[in-house]
Design a protein around this motif. Structure first.
Motif, PDB file in Angstrom:
ATOM      1  N   LYS A   1      -5.301   8.580 -11.547  1.00  0.00           N
ATOM      2  CA  LYS A   1      -4.456   7.782 -10.645  1.00  0.00           C
ATOM      3  C   LYS A   1      -2.997   7.812 -11.074  1.00  0.00           C
ATOM      4  CE  LYS A   1      -7.875   6.014  -8.131  1.00  0.00           C
ATOM      5  NZ  LYS A   1      -8.032   6.267  -6.681  1.00  0.00           N
ATOM      6  N   ILE A   2      -2.732   7.560 -12.347  1.00  0.00           N
ATOM      7  CA  ILE A   2      -1.336   7.444 -12.777  1.00  0.00           C
ATOM      8  C   ILE A   2      -0.642   8.800 -12.803  1.00  0.00           C
ATOM      9  CG2 ILE A   2      -1.654   5.266 -14.006  1.00  0.00           C
ATOM     10  CD1 ILE A   2      -1.935   6.766 -16.606  1.00  0.00           C
ATOM     11  N   LYS A   3      -1.406   9.873 -13.031  1.00  0.00           N
ATOM     12  CA  LYS A   3      -0.796  11.211 -12.962  1.00  0.00           C
ATOM     13  C   LYS A   3      -0.443  11.558 -11.516  1.00  0.00           C
ATOM     14  CE  LYS A   3      -2.891  13.202 -17.110  1.00  0.00           C
ATOM     15  NZ  LYS A   3      -3.852  14.188 -17.661  1.00  0.00           N
ATOM     16  N   ASN A   4      -1.293  11.141 -10.594  1.00  0.00           N
ATOM     17  CA  ASN A   4      -1.032  11.409  -9.173  1.00  0.00           C
ATOM     18  C   ASN A   4       0.054  10.519  -8.597  1.00  0.00           C
ATOM     19  OD1 ASN A   4      -2.946  13.422  -9.029  1.00  0.00           O
ATOM     20  ND2 ASN A   4      -4.569  12.081  -8.262  1.00  0.00           N
TER      21      ASN A   4
ATOM     22  N   HIS B   1       0.839  -1.199   0.000  1.00  0.00           N
ATOM     23  CA  HIS B   1       0.000   0.000   0.000  1.00  0.00           C
ATOM     24  C   HIS B   1       0.878   1.256   0.000  1.00  0.00           C
ATOM     25  CE1 HIS B   1      -3.684  -2.290   0.484  1.00  0.00           C
ATOM     26  NE2 HIS B   1      -3.055  -3.025   1.396  1.00  0.00           N
ATOM     27  N   PHE B   2       0.330   2.335  -0.507  1.00  0.00           N
ATOM     28  CA  PHE B   2       1.067   3.588  -0.617  1.00  0.00           C
ATOM     29  C   PHE B   2       0.100   4.744  -0.411  1.00  0.00           C
ATOM     30  CE2 PHE B   2      -0.524   2.314  -4.718  1.00  0.00           C
ATOM     31  CZ  PHE B   2      -1.051   3.473  -5.240  1.00  0.00           C
ATOM     32  N   THR B   3       0.650   5.937  -0.252  1.00  0.00           N
ATOM     33  CA  THR B   3      -0.193   7.118  -0.095  1.00  0.00           C
ATOM     34  C   THR B   3      -0.802   7.472  -1.441  1.00  0.00           C
ATOM     35  OG1 THR B   3       1.284   7.918   1.636  1.00  0.00           O
ATOM     36  CG2 THR B   3      -0.263   9.504   0.702  1.00  0.00           C
ATOM     37  N   LYS B   4      -2.114   7.313  -1.570  1.00  0.00           N
ATOM     38  CA  LYS B   4      -2.766   7.373  -2.872  1.00  0.00           C
ATOM     39  C   LYS B   4      -2.703   8.759  -3.533  1.00  0.00           C
ATOM     40  CE  LYS B   4      -5.971   3.589  -1.899  1.00  0.00           C
ATOM     41  NZ  LYS B   4      -7.385   3.156  -1.839  1.00  0.00           N
ATOM     42  N   LYS B   5      -2.467   9.801  -2.759  1.00  0.00           N
ATOM     43  CA  LYS B   5      -2.486  11.149  -3.326  1.00  0.00           C
ATOM     44  C   LYS B   5      -1.111  11.627  -3.766  1.00  0.00           C
ATOM     45  CE  LYS B   5      -6.592  12.678  -0.783  1.00  0.00           C
ATOM     46  NZ  LYS B   5      -7.154  13.670   0.161  1.00  0.00           N
ATOM     47  N   ASN B   6      -0.086  10.839  -3.500  1.00  0.00           N
ATOM     48  CA  ASN B   6       1.282  11.268  -3.813  1.00  0.00           C
ATOM     49  C   ASN B   6       1.919  10.392  -4.875  1.00  0.00           C
ATOM     50  OD1 ASN B   6       1.043  13.205  -1.812  1.00  0.00           O
ATOM     51  ND2 ASN B   6       1.894  11.862  -0.239  1.00  0.00           N
TER      52      ASN B   6
END
Length: 438
Positions: A320-323, A186-191
C-alpha cells in the motif's frame, strides 16, 4: 519570592508552605512542590487542602497508589471536599477502578451541583465503561456550565469519533462535525497520493474552521482508528511504571511501524490507514513523536496480536505505502511499547521463527497477580466511526505546528499560518534537518 519571605518570617506557617507547594507545582517543579507540601502537613496534619495537593503531586510523579492514600486523607478530613472527590475519581480510573471512579465523580457533583469539571470527568469515565448516551449528557452539562472551556468542548468532540448523537441540533459542535464528515478522504488506491490531495484535506477543513470562526485548540497529537478490542495498555503501563516489569500480554503484542519523512507524508498515511481493510480491523494510529528518548518524527502504528499477524500486515501495508506514498518506503515489525527496551534492550530484538531473545520472566507473574488481585476494569474500546471529523482536523493542526517547530520545510506547502500547538511543544528539542544529516 513573597511566599519564601513569609516563610522566613514565620517558618511554622503551614499555609505559606502549602501555598509554596502549589506554586512550585504550577511552575513544573514537582519534587520541590512535594517537599513544601509535606512540610505544611508536618506542621498541621489536619490541613485537608495540603493532602489534596500532595495527592496531585504524587500522581504527577507517577505514584498513583500513594496519591490515592493522600487524597483519601483529604476526604477523611473534609468529607464535603468536592475537588478531592473528583480527583480521587481520576486516580481510581488510572488504577482500573472505573466503578469506584464513577462513584467519586458523582459524589463531587452531589456536593457541588455546578462543578463543571466533575461532570466532564464523569462523562469520560462513562465513555470508558461504554455508556455513551449517558456520557453525552454529562459532557453537555459541563459545557453548559462553562461554555468557553475548550477542554470540555474537546471531550465532546472526541466522543463524536465513536458516537453519533440522536439530536444533531442539540449542540453546534454536532453540526460542525457533520460538515467535517462530508470532506472526502478517499483516493485512487493504485496511484501515488499527490501532495495536493493531502494538502486539500487540510484546506477543506480550514474552510469549515474559518466559516464558523472557531478558535478551538486540542492537546491531542495522535489520530486513532480503533476496533472494539481493548489492549488494556493503561494496565500494562501501570505495571511497568510501578514495578519495571513487562506484563506477559506485551510479549505477544507486536506493532507494524511506518516512519515518515515529512508532515505531508503523515497526512498521506492517515488516508491510507483510513481505507486499509484488515481481517480484525486492527487498531491503528498516526502520530508525531514527542517522547524524549525515542527517535523519529512522524509515525504510523498498527497493533497486532502475535508475530505472524504482524508480518502478514507488514507485507500488506508495504504494498500500500509503496503504491500510495513512496516507492522506497517500507514498514518494520516491532515489539510492544517503545519504552520497554529502554529498560530491557533485548526485548526489541525479534526472530522470525523460534523463541525470541527475551521471553516473559515467570517471577513477574506474582507482581501481576498482586496488581490484579482486586476486581479491575480497564474499560471498553469503542470502534471509530469511519471518515474525517473535527477531532482529526484539530490534531492535524497540531501536526503542522510540530512541523514548524522542528523545521520541516514541507509544512510551508500546506499553510502560512503561525500555529502554536500544545504547551509541550515549548519544550521540544528536535530538529528534522539535524536528524537527516545524521
Amino acid at each position: 519570592i513573597f511566599i519564601r519571605e513569609a516563610i522566613k518570617i514565620n517558618p511554622a506557617s503551614e499555609i505559606a508552605h502549602a501555598n509554596l507547594g502549589s506554586l512550585l507545582r504550577d511552575s513544573g517543579k514537582i519534587k520541590e512542590a512535594e517537599i513544601s507540601t509535606r512540610k505544611a502537613i508536618e506542621i498541621n496534619p489536619d490541613l485537608a487542602n495540603a493532602h489534596y495537593n500532595l495527592g496531585i503531586i504524587l500522581n504527577d510523579l507517577g505514584k498513583p497508589y500513594e496519591a490515592e492514600i493522600s487524597t483519601k486523607k483529604a476526604i477523611d478530613l473534609q468529607p464535603d471536599f468536592a475537588k478531592a472527590h473528583s480527583y480521587m475519581g481520576t486516580i481510581l480510573s488510572s488504577l482500573g477502578k472505573l466503578q469506584e471512579a464513577e462513584s467519586s465523580f458523582r459524589k463531587a457533583i452531589e456536593i457541588n451541583s455546578v462543578f463543571a469539571n466533575a461532570y466532564s470527568n464523569l462523562g469520560g469515565i462513562l465513555i470508558d465503561i461504554g455508556r455513551l448516551n449517558e456520557a453525552e449528557k454529562y459532557l453537555l452539562k459541563a459545557i453548559n456550565l462553562k461554555p468557553k472551556n475548550d477542554n470540555f468542548k474537546n471531550n465532546l468532540i472526541n466522543l463524536l469519533t465513536i458516537y453519533k448523537p440522536n439530536d444533531i441540533h442539540s449542540n453546534p459542535l454536532y453540526i460542525i462535525n457533520e460538515e467535517f464528515n462530508s470532506i472526502n478522504i478517499h483516493f485512487t488506491k493504485k496511484n501515488i497520493i499527490s501532495d495536493m490531495e493531502a494538502i486539500t484535506i487540510y484546506e477543506n477543513g480550514l474552510q469549515i474552521y474559518k466559516k464558523y470562526n472557531l478558535d478551538l485548540e486540542s492537546n491531542l497529537t495522535q489520530i486513532y482508528k480503533r476496533n472494539n478490542f481493548n489492549l488494556n495498555c493503561k494496565r500494562h503501563k501501570l505495571i511497568f511504571n510501578q514495578h519495571k516489569v513487562i506484563p506477559e500480554f506485551c510479549f505477544g503484542c507486536y506493532k507494524v511501524q511506518v516512519e515518515l519523512d515529512s508532515v505531508i507524508e503523515l497526512i498521506k498515511l492517515f488516508l491510507v490507514f483510513n481505507t486499509l481493510e484488515l481481517n480484525r480491523n486492527n487498531t491503528r494510529k498516526c502520530l508525531i513523536e514527542l517522547r524524549k528518548n525515542i527517535p523519529g518524527f512522524y509515525k504510523g502504528l498498527i497493533y497486532c496480536l502475535g508475530l505472524d499477524e504482524a508480518q502478514e500486515i507488514s507485507d500488506l501495508i508495504n504494498i500500500k505505502i509503496k503504491n500510495n506514498i513512496r516507492i522506497n518506503l517500507i514498514s518494520k515489525v516491532k515489539r510492544g511499547c517503545s519504552e520497554y527496551p529502554l529498560e530491557y534492550p533485548q526485548y526489541k530484538e525479534i526472530r522470525k521463527s523460534g523463541d525470541q531473545p527475551m521471553n516473559y520472566n515467570e517471577n513477574w507473574r506474582i507482581i501481576e497477580k498482586e496488581v490484579d488481585k482486586e476486581s479491575k476494569d480497564w474499560g471498553k474500546s469503542n470502534t471509530s466511526i469511519d471518515g474525517f471529523n473535527l477531532n482529526n482536523f484539530l490534531i492535524m493542526r497540531n501536526w503542522l505546528a510540530y512541523a514548524q517547530k522542528i523545521g520541516d520545510k514541507s509544512v510551508h506547502d500546506i499553510t502560512n499560518e503561525k500555529l502554536k500547538g500544545p504547551e509541550i511543544f515549548n519544550y521540544l528539542n528536535r530538529r528534522i534537518d539535524t536528524y537527516q544529516k545524521l
